[in-house]
Design an enzyme around this catalytic site. Structure first.
Site, PDB file in Angstrom:
ATOM      1  N   CYS B  37      24.351  49.562  33.265  1.00 55.82           N
ATOM      2  CA  CYS B  37      23.262  48.757  33.823  1.00 55.82           C
ATOM      3  C   CYS B  37      21.982  48.924  33.024  1.00 55.82           C
ATOM      4  O   CYS B  37      20.967  48.300  33.320  1.00 55.82           O
ATOM      5  CB  CYS B  37      23.003  49.135  35.273  1.00 55.82           C
ATOM      6  SG  CYS B  37      24.467  48.998  36.302  1.00 55.82           S
ATOM      7  N   CYS B 106      13.501  49.603  38.868  1.00 54.34           N
ATOM      8  CA  CYS B 106      13.202  50.911  38.259  1.00 54.34           C
ATOM      9  C   CYS B 106      12.623  51.862  39.305  1.00 54.34           C
ATOM     10  O   CYS B 106      12.942  53.052  39.332  1.00 54.34           O
ATOM     11  CB  CYS B 106      12.213  50.763  37.101  1.00 54.34           C
ATOM     12  SG  CYS B 106      12.830  49.750  35.746  1.00 54.34           S
TER      13      CYS B 106
END
Lengths: 404, 132
Positions: B37, B106
């Protein structure tokens, strides 16, 4: 602040100053600003002369006849006109088209549109080196195949497809071959007869010409027919209406004339710089080259720095203008579809950088780039848990990752 | 992509980079994300007997926002109890760093990392308590 070092020549090139100087002569009241389609006065005649000289210069670079060159707004439009134009014209003969998964979006999105119109499209997987498997291409042919589109040089990995061999498979069957040559013209010899292509897309701004102008080569012997996609004043033999942008066309012609004169020497110089950069990269551990190194244009180097994520690397290399195979930068989190199609795993696809060198790249640029890479890769690997695990001898494939 | 000044600061000068011995009973380790990812975060905390985080270390494979999110987190958790640290929300991190929408994941990863580190510490200390 000093400008970054430009190593993104496959994205676009600066206009050569010689080209820009010539273009300026076709814009202002004291220049040749006429409409090339005006037949009733010298303004028009002079503009038309300039357009036809440019057409001859573009044709000369690809071994074509000037009558086979159609001006467009760029390679994207050329690809649209070639694929839709041929598909629409020949749909009575068949409705099957073949292309490759590593093509530019200007081809892939156009074939997707043709699928929505009822055409059937086969997308071939390239081999791990990026080249088309000729046996797989032959196996994909059907009685209704009318057109095959394979790019000459790939924009991300710079590999050169063997179009002549592909043509030898298609010609006896009467199947048309289109190629997107935006990344090959001016970098490697292109001869439409030696390559056996029927339709070939060109762009000016990859060859030190201006943006917004391109051309489509349409073979006359045997004649290839297209259905026009842009209708209007019947310019370009009715295939592409719209007033010709004289200054853009003059710029493309001059850029292609210079390319023909200087390509051989320039290619050798750039190859030397690229090979120096490759040697510099290979002094770093766990570096992988993407795509075949033999059948490749001189200015392209695409490498994956394992265990370092592409976008953070681009941030670290802010003194360089390069592009990342990791499309994180374009807001989608998918890694490069080109590298995935080569069978690269996601980590390596996420860790890739494309360096493309060109006319104004210097040896100092390359030395500085190598020095910067060595420093920044080291810094990012110190930050990388994957690098730490690799150094501890842990097989990353043995870990159960939680995909998110 | 244009980055905010706080992201750039943490990216240029990441705080508390490094690793602790994950077998030390006072250390909790959280590793989240996946290479496929494009981001993997490893966050480690050193917890004292009062249940307070004395130190934190991180290593992150990922974009600038992922590195900044984990760097910021190591600063925030220091001096907090496990309960307090477990209440840090990804939205706090995203807001502090002014992350754009495409980079919110994130901050989510950073929240997952501290939760995983706390859980790891509790599991280990629970075991060691049984043994004692």
């Amino acid at each position: 602040m000093r400008k970054p070092i430009y190593l993104d020549y496959s994205a676009t090139t600066p206009v050569d100053p010689r080209v820009a100087e010539k273009m300026c002569r076709y814009l202002t009241p004291d220049g040749e600003f006429g409409n090339p389609a005006s037949r009733s006065h010298s303004f028009g005649w002079h503009a038309e002369e300039a357009v036809e000289q440019a057409r001859a210069d573009v044709a000369a670079l690809i071994g074509a006849d000037a009558k086979e060159i159609i001006w467009t707004s760029g390679a994207t439009e050329s690809n649209n006109l070639a694929l839709k134009g041929a598909a629409h014209f020949y749909q009575g003969k068949g409705r099957h088209i073949i292309t490759v998964k590593t093509e530019h979006k200007a081809v892939l999105d156009t074939t997707r549109q043709l699928e929505r119109e009822g055409f059937e499209v086969t997308y071939l997987d390239p081999q791990p080196n990026g080249l088309v498997d000729l046996a797989a291409l032959e196996a994909a042919l059907k009685p209704g195949t009318i057109l095959v589109s394979v790019m000459h040089v790939n924009n991300e990995i710079g590999v050169i497809q063997d179009l002549a061999a592909i043509s030898r498979i298609l010609r006896p069957r009467g199947i048309l071959l289109h190629t997107d040559a935006a990344q090959s013209a001016g970098k490697v010899p292109v001869d439409v007869n030696a390559l056996g292509v029927d339709l070939l897309s060109l762009s000016a701004h990859k060859v030190y010409g201006p943006k917004g102008i391109g051309a489509l080569y349409v073979r006359r012997k045997p004649r290839v027919r297209l259905e026009a996609q842009m209708h209007g004043g019947g310019h370009e033999r009715g295939l592409r209406s719209g007033t010709l942008p004289t200054h853009q066309i003059v710029g493309m012609g001059e850029a292609f004339r210079i390319a023909r004169a200087e390509m051989a020497a320039e290619g050798e110089r750039i190859r030397g710089l690229r090979d120096r950069l490759l040697a510099g990269c290979q002094t770093i551990e766990e570096v992988y080259v993407n795509g075949d190194m033999e059948r490749r244009i001189p200015g392209n180097l695409n490498v994956s720095f394992n265990f370092v994520e592409g976008e953070s690397l681009i941030m670290a290399l802010k003194e360089l203008a390069v592009s990342s195979g990791s499309a994180c930068t374009s807001a989608s989190l998918e890694p490069s579809y080109v590298l995935r199609a080569l069978g690269r795993n996601d980590e390596l696809a996420h860790s890739s950088i494309r360096f493309t060198l060109g006319r104004f790249t210097t040896a100092e640029d390359v030395e500085y780039t190598i020095q910067l890479l060595r420093e920044k890769i080291g810094k990012l690997r110190d930050l990388s848990p994957l690098w730490e695990m690799y150094k501890d001898g842990i097989d990353l494939n043995s870990i159960q990752w939680a995909a998110h | 992509m244009a980055y905010g000044t706080k992201v750039l600061d943490h990216y240029e000068n990441p705080r508390n980079v490094g690793s602790f011995d994950k077998n030390d009973p006072a250390i909790g380790t959280g590793m989240v994300g996946a290479p496929a990812c494009g981001d993997v975060m490893k966050l480690q905390i050193r917890v004292n007997e009062q249940g307070v985080i004395e130190e934190a270390r991180f290593k992150t494979y990922g974009c600038g926002s992922a590195i900044a999110s984990s760097s910021l987190l190591t600063e925030w958790v220091k001096g907090k109890t496990l309960e307090e640290a477990g209440q840090i929300k990804n939205t706090d991190i995203a807001e502090e760093l002014a992350l754009p929408p495409v980079k919110i994941h994130c901050s989510v990863l950073a929240e997952d990392a501290i939760k995983a580190a706390i859980e790891d510490y509790r599991k280990k200390s629970g075991k060691s308590a049984d043994a004692a």
